[in-house]
Design an enzyme around this catalytic site. Structure first.
Site, PDB file in Angstrom:
ATOM      1  N   ASP A  64      85.466  10.560  42.737  1.00 57.52           N
ATOM      2  CA  ASP A  64      84.844  10.869  44.002  1.00 57.52           C
ATOM      3  C   ASP A  64      85.948  10.822  45.056  1.00 57.52           C
ATOM      4  O   ASP A  64      87.099  10.445  44.793  1.00 57.52           O
ATOM      5  CB  ASP A  64      83.705   9.883  44.314  1.00 57.52           C
ATOM      6  CG  ASP A  64      82.726  10.470  45.317  1.00 57.52           C
ATOM      7  OD1 ASP A  64      81.574   9.997  45.371  1.00 57.52           O
ATOM      8  OD2 ASP A  64      83.116  11.393  46.064  1.00 57.52           O
TER       9      ASP A  64
HETATM   10  C1  GLC Z   1      81.574  12.484  48.923  1.00 57.64           C
HETATM   11  C2  GLC Z   1      80.429  12.161  48.006  1.00 57.64           C
HETATM   12  C3  GLC Z   1      80.319  13.072  46.828  1.00 57.64           C
HETATM   13  C4  GLC Z   1      80.793  14.450  47.215  1.00 57.64           C
HETATM   14  C5  GLC Z   1      82.272  14.371  47.522  1.00 57.64           C
HETATM   15  C6  GLC Z   1      82.837  15.729  47.976  1.00 57.64           C
HETATM   16  O1  GLC Z   1      82.123  11.351  49.465  1.00 57.64           O
HETATM   17  O2  GLC Z   1      80.299  10.827  47.544  1.00 57.64           O
HETATM   18  O3  GLC Z   1      78.956  13.059  46.408  1.00 57.64           O
HETATM   19  O4  GLC Z   1      80.564  15.362  46.160  1.00 57.64           O
HETATM   20  O5  GLC Z   1      82.571  13.388  48.496  1.00 57.64           O
HETATM   21  O6  GLC Z   1      82.253  16.106  49.178  1.00 57.64           O
END
Ligand code: GLC
Length: 752
Positions: free
Chosen positions: A285
């Protein structure tokens, strides 16, 4: 530029994708491994590290730096880029100007729609309609891919029991069975019939794993999940996503039982790879690799990179600890080139499967399908099926537009085009929204609609607009109150400690109810709210969630009886935050409460001997029942359940058991009913839930008709992890078939 022309055969309310390259029987074993192996053998270490790095637009100082990074093979994936022209130009550089011509994979959060926005996933879960959800994600992929996006960070399938958690909006609720069926549907919608179809995106099962158990519902917080709960509930939707062919997984932010999930070899290697045989790739993430320093699990970013790579996180999102440290980690022999090659192999396999090497470019013509009427019609249909009728007394609903002379439309969400789209809505636009006010006016004509916003936004406490609202109510035949939450009050980093209707909405509803006119409350929110008081004040309550672009027409269809509400709650509604966690598949405890054991709070005597009020598991004020149970939802008609039969009262371990019932539409309106099938394992080698959903069917039953429904159990349906191994244990089992988790026809059987 080789382009595959798409022929979209669209008919009202449905669509079918016919593509020159769509080849239903094509599987993912079409040589991707061999091609990836050959390519890895040619790659430099710098190029390999590039493939393991995903960078966001914001990382780059300017376009030239971005283009040079792509030319140098510095990043194999870009985040949050879109627009056919920009993506095609970057792809051209990657394919024609880099040394090996490896195409980029562009990722984006397309969580519940791209430009055509569907209800938030929690709302779609309330439809209990996997096929409708699959189509919604198919439409989302068609729209997103037209702008060069070939990877979405969806489905989000985090089980949670905590409505304080802002991201409850993004998932499929509390139940592993319902979430698993929807996870599979979402993956199939995203990935289409063939991965190399230009409208197919790689799905990303997230957030692996346990993120929804953040303590106190406070986002990013610590999670403690014992292995039986992890395996018997939390992992189930992820396994379903993997079985449905999800090509990527996303490791999460949370610290799981002391080990951050972005450095957790138990979940990422033992379970995901060794037990499940997952053969796509894992992306972190956003900054979840380097955040292991904050967790106190890594000394520094180099150490964090080492931990994540060893655990099996193959692509780093947004941060550059891989780019900055892999060479040194190899020199220090902290990681091996084999680990790097395996990671790059998995990434390249997905790129080959998506057809990016053969067809890296987006078709500029494809974006003409965005907001296609058939897509909007499906969004309206899904929003209708997602709304849950929580109360309907005094024949408040449905309204008859021909008989009623006027309605008062009141509240902060009656005409809130952005709020109705909900959270995680990067590319949806308020300008495309059809609001409830617009839809009611379209139906009744402006003159018969008395609109007073009264509160400009959901948190507003200014009562200056109340008088006008009450006056509008007095001159109308019925009150339609559109309340709930602004979209910003749910989603990532947007958890709430209290889960009431924000602002002065409840006071406004009270003032409107005092007029004596019928009050119909429509709630548009990103979570289950504690609306006990509002339920009391209203004659009817329709829970529409943040229902997307077509929220207005969908809600109006229901309020005025074009269709009966049919949604059922995918999550328990609690009486207040103090009751959390409250989920239907809870254990019985040694002292389960009963009506006889609980004294209503206001009835507790003021003088009491030194004795308890029952010595049972309840709250003195909340009692021991939720506000509304999982699976609950009313209809404009009535359904009667009868004739529960079992194929046998004894089930052999190697045989099946079939449970049947009849459901009769005994009311005046054709409607859908979501029939639910629950089981209880009475005695186990660990304590077992009092109920578990093991099947459901959404049935269309016309008035006066009776439907036969049946569910078949196998021993594996009754299996559970008992802390040591996965077992199915003989003994007594209960079964129910009914309309929700608290009502139903009951019988039992012996498994031997
Ligand atoms: C965010 C989220 C994740 C998302 C990623 C890209 O912090 O936790 O769900 O897909 O970053 O935006």
């Amino acid at each position: 530029m080789k382009l595959t022309r798409l022929l979209l055969v669209l008919s009202a309310g449905s669509f079918m994708l016919v593509s020159g390259s769509c080849n239903g029987e094509k599987s993912v074993s079409d040589g991707a491994v061999e091609k990836a192996e050959k390519l890895v053998a040619q790659m430099t270490l710098e190029e390999k590290i590039g493939q393991m790095s995903q960078l966001d637009l914001g990382y780059f100082r300017d376009q030239e730096q971005l283009k040079q990074a792509v030319r140098d093979g510095r990043c194999g994936s870009l985040l949050n880029f879109l627009g056919t022209e920009q993506v095609n130009e970057l792809q051209r550089i990657a394919v024609e100007e880099s040394r090996l011509g490896i195409p980029l994979i562009i990722g984006r959060d397309v969580i519940h729609g791209y430009r055509t926005i569907f209800p938030i996933p929690l709302g779609m879960a309330a439809s209990w309609n996997p096929e409708a959800v699959r189509q919604a994600f198919r439409i989302s992929a068609i729209e997103a891919s037209s702008h060069g996006i070939r990877w979405t960070f969806a489905p989000m399938i985090d089980i949670t029991w905590d409505p304080r958690w802002g991201r409850i909006a993004e998932g499929c609720g509390e139940d592993p069975f319902l979430a698993s069926t929807l996870a599979a549907a979402m993956v199939k919608g995203i990935q289409g019939d063939s991965l190399d179809d230009p409208t197919s995106l790689a799905a990303c099962a997230k957030h692996y794993v346990g993120y929804g158990f953040a303590e106190a519902g406070r986002d990013y917080n610590t999670t403690w999940i014992p292995e039986p709960l992890l395996r018997n509930a939390v992992l189930k939707p992820f396994h379903a996503a993997k079985e449905a062919g999800a090509q990527t997984f996303m490791s999460a932010f949370n610290d799981l039982n002391g080990v951050p999930t972005s450095g957790n070899e138990f979940t990422l290697k033992k379970i995901l790879r060794e037990e499940w045989g997952f053969d796509g790739f894992v992306v972190s993430d956003w900054a979840s690799v380097t955040e292991m320093v904050n967790h106190g699990f890594a000394e520094d970013e180099k150490h964090a990179a080492e931990i994540a790579i060893r655990a099996g996180v193959e692509m780093e999102m947004a941060t550059t600890s891989y780019y900055d440290n892999i060479k040194a980690l190899l020199d220090d022999k902290k990681i091996t080139m084999e680990q790097i090659d395996d990671a790059v192999m998995n990434i390249l396999k997905v790129k080959y499967r998506l057809g990016l090497f053969d067809n890296p470019y987006a078709d500029p013509e494809a974006e003409k399908k965005i907001l296609d009427p058939a897509f909007l019609e499906h969004a309206r249909s899904v929003a209708r099926q997602s709304a849950v009728l929580l109360k309907n007394e005094n024949a408040a609903l449905p309204l008859d537009a021909d008989k009623i002379s006027s309605v008062a439309v009141i509240g902060p969400l009656a005409d809130a085009p952005r709020d109705q789209l909900g959270t995680w809505c990067f590319d949806g636009r308020g300008e495309n929204s059809v609001t409830p006010l617009k839809a009611v006016r379209d139906l009744m004509g402006e003159k018969r609609v008395n609109y007073v916003q009264a509160l400009p936004y959901s948190r507003d406490r200014n009562k200056a607009g109340f008088a006008a609202a009450v006056a509008a109510a007095r001159r109308s035949d019925a009150i339609l109150f559109f309340g709930g939450e602004e979209w910003i009050l749910s989603g990532e980093g947007q958890s709430r400690g209290e889960i009431d209707m924000p602002g002065a909405q409840s006071e406004l509803l009270e003032a409107l109810a005092a007029t004596g006119k019928p009050v119909i409350l429509v709630v548009m929110a990103g979570r289950p709210l504690a609306i006990g008081r509002e339920l009391e004040l209203s004659d009817a309550v329709l829970y529409a969630w943040h229902a997307g672009t077509m929220a207005g027409p969908a809600i109006t269809d229901l309020l005025f009886g074009k269709e009966s509400p049919s949604g059922k709650l995918p999550v328990t509604f609690v009486k207040g935050a103090g009751q959390i966690p409250f989920y239907y598949y809870r254990n019985n405890t040694g002292r389960p409460a009963t009506d006889a054991s609980w004294t209503p709070f206001d009835s507790i005597p003021t003088v009491n001997p030194q004795s308890s009020l029952g010595y049972r598991s309840f709250h003195l004020d909340y009692g021991f029942t939720p506000l509304l149970p999982f699976g609950y939802g009313l209809s404009y008609t009535t359904f009667d359940y009868s004739d529960l039969t079992l194929s046998s009262q004894v089930m052999k371990m190697d045989r099946t058991l079939t449970v049947r019932a009849k459901v009769t539409n005994s009311g005046e309106m054709d409607a859908d009913e979501i029939v639910q099938f629950y089981v209880r394992d009475r005695v186990g080698s660990i304590t077992r839930p009092i109920k578990e959903l093991k099947g459901y069917k959404r049935l269309r039953i016309n008035r006066g008709e009776t439907a036969d429904v049946e569910f078949t159990l196998t021993a594996s349906d009754l299996a559970f992890f008992n802390g040591h191994k996965t077992v199915t244990e003989p003994g007594l089992f209960d079964v129910w078939i009914g309309p929700n988790s608290e009502e139903g026809l009951h019988d039992d059987f012996i498994l031997e």
